[in-house]
Design an enzyme around this catalytic site. Structure first.
Site, short mmCIF file in Angstrom:
data_model
loop_
_atom_site.label_atom_id
_atom_site.label_comp_id
_atom_site.label_asym_id
_atom_site.label_seq_id
_atom_site.Cartn_x
_atom_site.Cartn_y
_atom_site.Cartn_z
N LYS A 175 33.94 98.55 -1.80
CA LYS A 175 35.20 97.85 -1.52
C LYS A 175 35.05 97.29 -0.10
O LYS A 175 35.22 98.00 0.88
CB LYS A 175 36.35 98.86 -1.57
CG LYS A 175 37.74 98.33 -1.82
CD LYS A 175 38.17 97.13 -1.06
CE LYS A 175 39.08 97.48 0.10
NZ LYS A 175 39.34 96.33 0.97
N GLU A 249 33.19 107.07 9.22
CA GLU A 249 32.62 106.41 10.40
C GLU A 249 33.74 105.57 11.00
O GLU A 249 34.06 104.50 10.49
CB GLU A 249 31.45 105.49 10.00
CG GLU A 249 30.29 106.19 9.36
CD GLU A 249 29.50 107.04 10.34
OE1 GLU A 249 29.74 106.93 11.56
OE2 GLU A 249 28.66 107.82 9.89
N CYS A 283 31.58 99.03 16.37
CA CYS A 283 32.09 100.39 16.51
C CYS A 283 31.60 101.03 17.80
O CYS A 283 32.31 101.81 18.42
CB CYS A 283 31.70 101.24 15.31
SG CYS A 283 29.95 101.17 14.93
N GLU A 384 41.19 102.10 21.03
CA GLU A 384 40.16 101.12 20.69
C GLU A 384 40.77 99.72 20.59
O GLU A 384 41.79 99.53 19.94
CB GLU A 384 39.54 101.49 19.35
CG GLU A 384 38.40 100.57 18.97
CD GLU A 384 37.81 100.91 17.61
OE1 GLU A 384 38.58 101.09 16.65
OE2 GLU A 384 36.57 101.00 17.51
P1 NDP Z 1 40.40 99.45 8.36
O1 NDP Z 1 40.52 100.92 8.41
O2 NDP Z 1 41.62 98.64 8.43
O3 NDP Z 1 39.67 99.02 7.02
C1 NDP Z 1 38.39 99.50 6.65
C2 NDP Z 1 38.26 99.39 5.16
O4 NDP Z 1 39.14 100.33 4.55
C3 NDP Z 1 38.66 98.05 4.60
O5 NDP Z 1 37.86 97.73 3.48
C4 NDP Z 1 40.09 98.29 4.19
O6 NDP Z 1 40.55 97.36 3.26
C5 NDP Z 1 40.00 99.67 3.64
N1 NDP Z 1 41.25 100.43 3.59
C6 NDP Z 1 42.34 100.29 4.34
N2 NDP Z 1 43.30 101.19 3.96
C7 NDP Z 1 42.76 101.93 2.96
C8 NDP Z 1 43.24 103.01 2.15
N3 NDP Z 1 44.46 103.51 2.28
N4 NDP Z 1 42.40 103.53 1.25
C9 NDP Z 1 41.16 103.05 1.08
N5 NDP Z 1 40.67 102.00 1.78
C10 NDP Z 1 41.45 101.46 2.73
O7 NDP Z 1 39.35 99.00 9.48
P2 NDP Z 1 38.90 97.51 9.85
O8 NDP Z 1 38.43 96.80 8.64
O9 NDP Z 1 39.97 96.91 10.67
O10 NDP Z 1 37.60 97.79 10.71
C11 NDP Z 1 37.64 98.00 12.06
C12 NDP Z 1 37.47 99.47 12.36
O11 NDP Z 1 36.24 99.93 11.80
C13 NDP Z 1 37.37 99.76 13.82
O12 NDP Z 1 38.17 100.87 14.15
C14 NDP Z 1 35.90 100.10 14.04
O13 NDP Z 1 35.63 100.92 15.12
C15 NDP Z 1 35.53 100.72 12.74
N6 NDP Z 1 34.11 100.61 12.52
C16 NDP Z 1 33.36 101.76 12.62
C17 NDP Z 1 31.99 101.72 12.48
C18 NDP Z 1 31.19 102.98 12.56
O14 NDP Z 1 30.07 103.02 12.08
N7 NDP Z 1 31.71 104.06 13.14
C19 NDP Z 1 31.28 100.45 12.24
C20 NDP Z 1 32.16 99.32 12.14
C21 NDP Z 1 33.53 99.42 12.29
P3 NDP Z 1 41.34 96.02 3.73
O15 NDP Z 1 40.74 95.55 5.00
O16 NDP Z 1 41.07 95.11 2.61
O17 NDP Z 1 42.76 96.42 3.88
#
Ligand code: NDP
Length: 489
Positions: A175, A249, A283, A384
């Site tokens: 997803k 992550e 991240c 962040e």
């Molecule tokens: P989100 O948490 O908003 O979304 C991440 C993914 O989870 C998306 O595909 C999102 O879908 C999905 N999602 C959101 N809500 C749910 C739920 N209730 N159940 C299941 N899936 C859900 O993060 P972002 O996309 O905004 O990404 C940025 C964040 O990711 C930052 O905090 C960053 O630090 C972190 N990150 C961490 C990394 C690591 O390796 N530690 C690497 C890269 C990023 P949708 O967007 O379609 O709503």
């Protein structure tokens, strides 16, 4: 005609059950460039059924040799076809081509690494402290894995999950973020004739619709999530309800600690790459500069000079240094956090505003920003940003530096800059973080685990245990002598 990206389920492009589509906005232009399918429970159910069937095939589940061969096939296909993924991903998230092209060129390598690592896995005989029995460990796949990814590097993040999950004999449902789904859909399509049907499925849509349904599905036995703390917490809550493991992550607020004896030019480049590559949408973004007070002024001046020379523009052009922020919501969030930082007393040493780029007036461009006089209690120091915002705080002794670095809810990565190797090791051992870089920043390898402590998440990706993390341990005991009568007197 706007291009549409359907789900990819059971080896086929599949239209959304709802008949609904979500616009994908190109962040460089602010215009809709494509549409993705808006998934719902019915789409997830289809993908779960396909993945479950595929994961149970004996020539997949029980044949490491076959899995290794398929992973090599994926790697070869990505080596030859990765170029078509580059522009698609840039249209979605605006990352500049030099970064995306490098990531895509390396994509096949992640799959090849796990093909080779799988071939080396052996049945493990256990050394026991018992007589008359022997035991060995078998590793068995979970079955179906949910892989939920963020928008900043969709295909690289997916590779870290999909490659070891497949190596472990599972099928996956990916997803991607609704902000950047197209490259993941195309990736699955490109592999359609090298991957048996149902092993890689992609269902697009909103997190709280599709993502939540995947985590909630009974047949999905493990979830690997990359994203925000809020998203991760929701995923872990649902997973716990089903007693299924999750790997999270999440975000970070990574410190870059620069001591007075550092090689300054190298440290400046490392700090620049840590926070301004990918517009800080990484991240491990090194968003907190903790710097010795003797060198702070000169260091910040040098950073500003470097920023002055950067060229903003079309992320598809090789000569662009700074592209747009990945989406409007993120753009608004970053600017409002900088505004609140100002109100909390921070001063702007560089940037701080929207950038108008000729030819891209509706794009989400922002100036790389350096903030000084930031209180360690300020929101901008603690939360962040996930944007090109560097906060500066100085220290006068190592204890103060360590305290500042560790005073964070997060613990994903940290950088240490000093020419004294022994001192660097001493500091590294005191930093609370999943990764510490000494005199460089950002290295990543399939051989080294990635992940955080504290609110940066739990579990690890990559590294020597990556395949095992997608498998479960089963112990087989063998009796070597007859069993005596348990009630003998
Ligand atoms: P989100 O948490 O908003 O979304 C991440 C993914 O989870 C998306 O595909 C999102 O879908 C999905 N999602 C959101 N809500 C749910 C739920 N209730 N159940 C299941 N899936 C859900 O993060 P972002 O996309 O905004 O990404 C940025 C964040 O990711 C930052 O905090 C960053 O630090 C972190 N990150 C961490 C990394 C690591 O390796 N530690 C690497 C890269 C990023 P949708 O967007 O379609 O709503």
């Amino acid at each position: 005609m706007i291009r549409r990206f359907q789900h990819f389920i059971n080896g086929h492009s599949t239209p959304p059950n709802s008949g609904e589509w979500i616009d994908s906005i190109n962040p460089a232009t602010g215009a809709v460039w494509a549409q993705i399918a808006r998934g719902n429970k019915a789409d997830v159910d289809l993908a779960v059924e396909a993945a479950l069937t595929a994961s149970q095939q004996p020539d997949w589940r029980d044949s490491a040799a076959n899995r290794s061969e398929i992973l090599h096939g994926i790697a070869d296909r990505l080596d030859s076809e990765h170029k078509q993924l580059i522009e698609i991903e840039i249209n979605d998230n605006g990352k500049r081509i030099r970064e995306v092209a490098a990531q895509m060129a390396g994509l096949g390598g992640w799959y090849r690494h796990f093909a080779l690592a799988l071939a080396k896995m052996e049945v493990e005989e256990l050394t026991l402290d018992l007589e008359g029995v022997s035991a060995h460990l078998e590793l068995i796949p979970y079955g179906v894995i949910g892989a939920i990814t963020a928008w900043n590097s969709p295909l690289m993040i997916a590779a870290w999950k999909v490659a070891p999950a497949l190596a472990g004999g599972n099928a996956v449902i990916i997803k991607p973020s609704e902000m950047a789904s197209a490259s993941t859909v195309l990736f699955a399509e490109v592999l359609s004739d090298v991957v048996p049907d149902g092993l890689i499925n992609v269902v697009t849509g909103y997190g709280d619709e599709v993502g939540a349904e995947i985590v909630d599905a009974d047949a999905v036995k493990k979830v690997s999530f990359t994203g925000s703390e809020i998203g991760g917490s929701k995923v872990a809550t649902t997973a716990a309800k089903h007693v299924k493991p999750s790997t999270l992550e999440l975000g970070g607020k990574s410190p870059q600690i620069v001591f007075a004896d550092a090689d300054l030019e190298s440290a400046i480049n490392g700090v620049m790459s840590g926070i301004f590559l990918s517009n800080g949408q990484s991240c491990v973004a090194g968003s907190r500069l903790i710097i010795h007070d003797e060198i702070r002024g000169a260091f910040v001046e040098r950073l500003k000079e470097k920023l002055d020379g950067l060229h903003f523009g079309n992320p598809l052009r090789e000569d662009t240094d700074i592209g747009p922020i990945a989406n409007e919501a993120q753009f608004d969030k970053i600017l409002s956090m900088v505004d609140r930082a100002r109100q909390e007393g921070a001063t702007i040493a560089a940037g701080g505003s929207k950038k108008v780029v000729p030819g891209f007036e509706n794009g989400f461009f922002m100036e790389p920003t350096i903030l000084e006089n930031v209180s360690p209690y300020a929101e901008i120091w603690r939360k962040e940003v996930f944007g090109p915002v560097l906060c500066v705080h100085s220290f006068s002794n190592k204890e103060e530096a360590i305290t500042l670095a560790n005073d964070s809810d997060y613990g994903l990565a940290a950088g240490i800059w000093t020419t004294d190797e022994g001192f660097a090791s001493e500091i590294a051992s005191k930093i609370d973080s999943g990764t510490v870089y000494i005199n460089h920043y950002r290295s990543v390898s399939a051989c080294a685990p990635v992940g955080g402590i504290k609110k940066s998440g739990y579990g690890r990706e990559l590294g020597p245990n990556a395949i095992r993390d997608f498998m479960q341990e089963k112990v087989i005991w063998n009796g070597k002598v007859g069993v005596p009568d348990p009630f003998a007197r």
